[in-house]
Scaffold this motif. Structure first.
Motif, PDB file in Angstrom:
ATOM      1  N   THR A  85       0.943  -1.124   0.239  1.00 42.52           N
ATOM      2  CA  THR A  85       0.018   0.030  -0.081  1.00 42.52           C
ATOM      3  C   THR A  85       0.780   1.394   0.106  1.00 42.52           C
ATOM      4  N   VAL A 157      -8.136  -0.799   1.347  1.00 42.82           N
ATOM      5  CA  VAL A 157      -7.257  -1.640   1.525  1.00 42.82           C
ATOM      6  C   VAL A 157      -6.421  -1.519   3.037  1.00 42.82           C
ATOM      7  N   ARG A 162      -7.140  -6.352   1.172  1.00 47.00           N
ATOM      8  CA  ARG A 162      -7.480  -6.255  -0.008  1.00 47.00           C
ATOM      9  C   ARG A 162      -8.865  -6.966  -0.621  1.00 47.00           C
TER      10      ARG A 162
END
Length: 356
Positions: A85, A157, A162
């Motif tokens: 991320t 996320v 996810r």
């Protein structure tokens, strides 16, 4: 004792490995779609498309933007599903900010953008304040929608992992319902436009499979392209509500193509070059569509000034893409690699401590 996870591997990709995500993000056929989208937008803003009765200018614009947004949603979610991320956020900022901020600052100094308007532009919220736009910044509403989408999927996320990216399906439907309830065929506020990006994000959550018969595959692609054009026409009335899904259908039909002439055409060198420079072309092109460039007779504007303006835009976009933007992207990649190495060494030291 639980071992600490490195910051650039904060969440394990689920359902899509890094190699598959990279393959999706760098498909030559998708480069062709991106080139088509920017050509449509440039044609809308720089050329008189006729016959006028067919409303081709007001059709090409929505076609180009819906395809651009759908591609963006697909590529962003494909990348995020296979990338840590923090790395995703850093790379997105490096891709978007250097050119957009440079352009906004140039407009501020050259065209007299007010300080208040500057803040709306730099904060990517000007799509909710059209009164703060200038003719040369009116197109930046799309960057606002893009950035808002980045924030949305990143938060999904970070907060839920996810798997929460599957929420793009109900979110996409919700935006369309809001548009239908308000009778909005097309608009620029994020809550009335993001379904075009979310539709592409939905496609990214689906497995990729290919048609077996090339002829049937091309026929489906042509039908999808026709539906996409139809739902983008201003006279198609309520069918415009389905423009995001028509663009997503074209995207799906493209990634489902077997190796054939269509894929070869979409992946041609010219279209791939236009795709590579598309961001810079989009940001820069209004400079030659306003002011002196748009003054004079039709002959002066479209036979003299437009060719010069298009040539200028192509040259500046090339310099921006391969020098200015590349500089920041490479710097960011170097920083990411450095952080990965530091994270790896930190994990190694932690493992040694645990082992002792």
């Amino acid at each position: 004792m639980k071992q600490p996870a490195p910051p650039f591997d904060d969440m394990e990709p689920q359902g899509l490995d890094a190699r598959e995500g990279e393959r999706r993000a760098h498909s030559p056929a998708l480069d062709g779609l991106r080139a088509i989208s920017i050509l449509l937008v440039l044609a809308t803003h720089l050329l008189p498309l006729g016959p006028k009765a067919l409303h081709l200018n007001s059709t090409a614009g929505p076609m180009g933007m819906s395809l651009f947004f759908t591609l963006s949603g697909y590529l962003i979610v494909s990348t995020l599903r296979s990338t840590a991320t923090l790395e995703f956020v850093v790379k997105r900022l490096a891709r978007i900010l250097p050119l957009s901020y440079l352009y906004i600052l140039l407009v501020f100094f050259i065209f007299g953008l007010s300080g208040r308007a500057l803040l709306f532009h730099l904060g990517f919220i000007v799509n909710y304040r059209e009164d703060q736009m200038l003719p040369v910044t009116a197109h930046l509403w799309s960057l606002c929608v893009e950035v808002h989408f980045y924030i949305l999927v990143t938060l999904l996320v970070v907060l839920g992992g996810r798997r929460t990216l599957l929420l793009v399906w109900p979110l996409c439907a919700a935006i369309t319902v809001i548009r239908i309830a308000g009778g909005v065929y097309i608009d620029i506020p994020t809550h009335l436009r993001m379904d075009e990006i979310l539709a592409g994000a939905c496609v990214a959550t689906l497995p990729v499979s290919h048609f077996r018969h090339p002829t049937i595959a091309c026929f489906i692609w042509i039908v999808a392209a026709g539906v996409w054009a139809l739902t983008s026409h201003p006279d198609s009335a309520w069918l415009q509500y389905f423009r995001p899904y028509a663009a997503a259908l074209l995207l799906w039909a493209t990634i489902s193509q077997p190796s054939n002439r269509l894929v070869a055409l979409l992946g041609s060198r010219v279209l791939r070059y236009l795709a590579a420079t598309s961001y810079a072309l989009y940001i820069i092109h209004p400079l030659t569509a306003n002011g002196w460039w748009n003054a004079g007779t039709i002959w002066e504007r479209y036979l003299l000034k437009r060719p010069l303006g298009i040539a200028f835009t192509l040259i500046v976009a090339h310099l921006s893409t391969f020098y200015w933007e590349r500089f920041w992207i490479q710097r960011t990649r170097g920083w990411v690699r450095s952080m990965r190495m530091k994270s790896g060494r930190a994990v190694g030291r932690a493992q040694n401590v645990v082992g002792t």
